[in-house]
Design a protein around this motif. Structure first.
Motif, PDB file in Angstrom:
ATOM      1  N   ILE A   8       7.963 -14.080   2.532  1.00 13.06           N
ATOM      2  CA  ILE A   8       7.285 -13.378   1.621  1.00 13.06           C
ATOM      3  C   ILE A   8       8.247 -12.213   1.136  1.00 13.06           C
ATOM      4  O   ILE A   8       8.151 -11.735  -0.096  1.00 13.06           O
ATOM      5  CB  ILE A   8       6.027 -12.733   2.314  1.00 13.06           C
ATOM      6  N   ASP A  13       3.175  -5.498  -3.628  1.00  6.79           N
ATOM      7  CA  ASP A  13       2.442  -6.869  -3.766  1.00  6.79           C
ATOM      8  C   ASP A  13       2.803  -7.419  -2.375  1.00  6.79           C
ATOM      9  O   ASP A  13       2.112  -7.987  -1.817  1.00  6.79           O
ATOM     10  CB  ASP A  13       3.124  -7.612  -4.841  1.00  6.79           C
ATOM     11  N   LYS A  35       0.942  -5.898   0.497  1.00  5.91           N
ATOM     12  CA  LYS A  35      -0.268  -6.357   0.732  1.00  5.91           C
ATOM     13  C   LYS A  35      -0.395  -7.738   1.603  1.00  5.91           C
ATOM     14  O   LYS A  35      -0.956  -7.974   2.305  1.00  5.91           O
ATOM     15  CB  LYS A  35      -1.006  -6.452  -0.698  1.00  5.91           C
ATOM     16  N   LYS A  36       0.415  -8.572   1.061  1.00  2.10           N
ATOM     17  CA  LYS A  36       0.615 -10.032   1.447  1.00  2.10           C
ATOM     18  C   LYS A  36       1.020 -10.032   3.182  1.00  2.10           C
ATOM     19  O   LYS A  36       0.521 -10.672   3.914  1.00  2.10           O
ATOM     20  CB  LYS A  36       1.552 -10.751   0.755  1.00  2.10           C
ATOM     21  N   CYS A  37       1.778  -9.128   3.308  1.00  2.00           N
ATOM     22  CA  CYS A  37       2.351  -8.754   4.842  1.00  2.00           C
ATOM     23  C   CYS A  37       0.992  -8.518   5.720  1.00  2.00           C
ATOM     24  O   CYS A  37       0.796  -8.769   6.565  1.00  2.00           O
ATOM     25  CB  CYS A  37       3.371  -7.972   5.030  1.00  2.00           C
ATOM     26  N   GLU A  40      -1.943  -8.864   5.191  1.00  5.08           N
ATOM     27  CA  GLU A  40      -2.776 -10.119   5.103  1.00  5.08           C
ATOM     28  C   GLU A  40      -2.537 -10.945   6.419  1.00  5.08           C
ATOM     29  O   GLU A  40      -3.363 -11.316   6.938  1.00  5.08           O
ATOM     30  CB  GLU A  40      -2.961 -10.695   3.752  1.00  5.08           C
TER      31      GLU A  40
END
Length: 264
Positions: free
Chosen positions: A42, A79, A82-84, A86
């Protein structure tokens, strides 16, 4: 037959060595951390070190082990944070956007050259010769060491001074490390006061070397009701956490080096 025997011996030895290496690779294999691999995939891969780790693999591994929190990757922004979050199950991550700014307004209109520099094209090399050609020993040399390391086209040299486009800047910190004078700093992208000077000379000396340099008059500090400005070593410094963006310090500065446009 005499030639076949040594060939067979070498072949058997090679086969045995291959078997031993195959077994050793299985026995001594380091277990893979799937979360670390997912986190690294990511991350942007800039390996800039802005997160405080050696690169994206190091930061990903630290997050997977619980040694680092998501949201430290400036190039990745909200962004990526946020992905990390999750993947780690930590939920939403708040991340304050930052960008770099140049603490100098010593353009060719505001300073003079104390000598003619004829050497290697670069700020680091020029600074080794009496601090560079500029009349201000603290000022920007305008030879583009910061521009050369910027991967995002956020820096240009205007009239002898580096200028950073906050919209393009991702706060990777490479330009900050490249500047031999330490003129580039990261700051929150918000309405706040920014002191565009780094001179620590006495006021009289600063006035002789630059038309707009900070003279440590303390008018900004006395005007600031939030206590966000302090003057030390002849230079005003703004605390971003305390600054309310009221703009009174900018109006009080007789040298007009305090701007209220964030990091623009």
């Amino acid at each position: 037959m005499e030639m076949l025997t040594p060939i067979m011996i070498v072949g058997v030895i090679g086969l045995l060595a291959g078997i031993v290496l195959a077994v050793a690779s299985i026995v001594m294999a380091v277990p893979k951390d799937e979360r670390a691999e997912a986190l690294e995939a990511i991350l942007p891969g800039a390996n800039c070190g802005a997160c405080g780790y050696s690169g994206c693999p190091g930061y990903a591994a630290a997050m997977a082990k619980g040694e680092a929190v998501p949201g430290l990757c400036s190039p990745g922004g909200a962004d990526v944070a946020k992905k990390c979050g999750e993947i780690l199950g930590s939920g939403d991550v708040e991340m304050e956007r930052r960008a770099a700014f140049v603490r100098c307004m010593g353009s060719a209109d505001n300073t003079t050259e104390k000598m003619e520099y004829d050497g290697l094209e670069g700020c680091t090399a020029a600074s080794l010769l009496g601090g560079g050609a500029s009349s201000c020993r603290f000022g920007c040399l305008g030879l583009g060491d910061c521009l050369k390391v910027c991967d995002y086209g956020a820096i240009k040299i205007c009239n002898g001074v580096a200028v950073i486009d906050a919209e393009k800047c991702v706060a990777c910190g490479k330009c900050e490390k490249a500047c031999p004078k330490g003129l580039i700093k990261l700051a929150p992208v918000k309405q706040m006061a920014v002191v565009r000077c780094s001179s620590c000379d006495k006021g009289r000396d600063t006035m002789q070397s630059c038309k707009v340099g900070c003279i440590g008059c303390m008018k900004c500090q006395k005007t600031c009701e939030a206590g966000a400005i302090t003057v030390g070593s002849g230079l005003a410094v703004v605390d971003p956490d305390k600054c309310t963006g009221c703009g009174k310090c900018a109006g009080a500065c007789p040298r007009h080096i305090i701007t209220m446009c964030g990091v623009q």
